[in-house]
Motif scaffolding. Sequence first.
Motif, PDB file in Angstrom:
ATOM      1  N   ASP A 130      43.985  28.725  37.649  1.00 29.11           N
ATOM      2  CA  ASP A 130      42.968  29.771  37.602  1.00 29.11           C
ATOM      3  C   ASP A 130      43.573  31.172  37.628  1.00 29.11           C
ATOM      4  O   ASP A 130      42.915  32.136  38.002  1.00 29.11           O
ATOM      5  N   LEU A 131      44.838  31.281  37.219  1.00 31.09           N
ATOM      6  CA  LEU A 131      45.499  32.574  37.264  1.00 31.09           C
ATOM      7  C   LEU A 131      45.188  33.360  35.989  1.00 31.09           C
ATOM      8  O   LEU A 131      45.460  32.899  34.887  1.00 31.09           O
ATOM      9  N   ILE A 132      44.606  34.527  36.123  1.00 30.40           N
ATOM     10  CA  ILE A 132      44.245  35.369  34.985  1.00 30.40           C
ATOM     11  C   ILE A 132      44.884  36.743  35.156  1.00 30.40           C
ATOM     12  O   ILE A 132      44.801  37.354  36.214  1.00 30.40           O
ATOM     13  N   GLU A 172      39.685  24.883  33.728  1.00 28.82           N
ATOM     14  CA  GLU A 172      40.162  25.822  34.746  1.00 28.82           C
ATOM     15  C   GLU A 172      40.429  27.188  34.139  1.00 28.82           C
ATOM     16  O   GLU A 172      40.083  28.219  34.712  1.00 28.82           O
ATOM     17  N   ILE A 173      41.039  27.217  32.956  1.00 31.60           N
ATOM     18  CA  ILE A 173      41.280  28.498  32.282  1.00 31.60           C
ATOM     19  C   ILE A 173      39.952  29.120  31.877  1.00 31.60           C
ATOM     20  O   ILE A 173      39.720  30.323  32.068  1.00 31.60           O
ATOM     21  N   ALA A 174      39.056  28.305  31.291  1.00 31.63           N
ATOM     22  CA  ALA A 174      37.769  28.817  30.842  1.00 31.63           C
ATOM     23  C   ALA A 174      36.970  29.413  31.995  1.00 31.63           C
ATOM     24  O   ALA A 174      36.396  30.490  31.876  1.00 31.63           O
ATOM     25  N   ALA A 175      36.938  28.710  33.122  1.00 35.71           N
ATOM     26  CA  ALA A 175      36.193  29.205  34.289  1.00 35.71           C
ATOM     27  C   ALA A 175      36.810  30.494  34.818  1.00 35.71           C
ATOM     28  O   ALA A 175      36.094  31.433  35.198  1.00 35.71           O
ATOM     29  N   ALA A 176      38.138  30.560  34.835  1.00 39.48           N
ATOM     30  CA  ALA A 176      38.811  31.773  35.333  1.00 39.48           C
ATOM     31  C   ALA A 176      38.549  32.950  34.431  1.00 39.48           C
ATOM     32  O   ALA A 176      38.336  34.069  34.900  1.00 39.48           O
TER      33      ALA A 176
END
Length: 337
Positions: A218-220, A333-337
């Motif tokens: 979840d790192l953005i 996880e990427i999409a949610a972040a």
Amino acid sequence: MGNESTDGGEGVEPSETGGDPASVEERYQKVFEYNNDAVMIVDLETESFVDVNPRACELLGYSREELLSMDPEDIHPDDIDRVREEFISQVKSEGTGFTDDLTCLTKDGEKVPTEVSGAALESTAGTADAEPRRMIAMLRDISGRVQTRRRLEQKVERLDRFAGIVSHDLQNPLSIIQGHAELARQTGDAEHFDAVEDAADRMEEMLSELLQLTREGDLIHEREDVDLAAIARNVWADCDMASASLEVESSTTLRSDRDRLHELLVNLFENARDHGGPSVTVRVGVLDGLELNGFYVADEGAGGPGDGEGDVLEWAHTTTGDGHRRGLAIVPEIAAA
């Protein structure tokens, strides 16, 4: 020897014993007004606010006049019974109280997690064992602490999942390595060493994917405007898609972390190739509908087995023979972040 004079000389100055009562009251008033925590004086008999400091107004979004017309139940509607039973009763019986789990409702309807400490101020009969009439309550916003705790809990959860998957999925390649190592020792046949190397490579790839999920799920980083069609074609060119084809059916500008969006598309494209075959056609476009907002990546494959397509996005789901593909698990996880 005579008594020494109390006029000056050896006498004790008033400031050394606490000073003038007026100046003491002034100091306490400044502590009240300029405190970084919300401070509220509560009448315990009527359960109403007697006084509030500026920080309390700032935290809750009300003016001082508005707060003085309210009572604790207005700002703790979900917790008021517990406040009475666990906090106020403790202040009444012991003179002080504390709780680190109290939700405050602001004027805008926002729920703010706080911790609150309190102390009794006045007694009904002026005796030490009499029930206090008022208390001072000091509320501290702990939103940052709660967010940090949630992030830590999420990391622990990832580590737990990581440990579970590793302990389960490493069994197969480890068994292969052990079996072929024993056969190589007995026969000296080089093909057994090749099998050991292949199994070791699968273990390395699996661990790399799982570590990526655990560390960066979840790192953005910084967001920027990204053209969907352009990044889809760039990612396609970066992937080894062989005879597969890409069709961009529509495009839009996305506000996103370019690197993480690139990673998301890589996982989707490679998954389509691995499960749809080398000649698979992948389509990318903008979702169209009243309640839809986003984009899609679709292919002509048969889809995954099971009762719902959500299964393929789970950490432990795989449909490949070697049982080590985890690419799609990072997509939500990427999409949610």
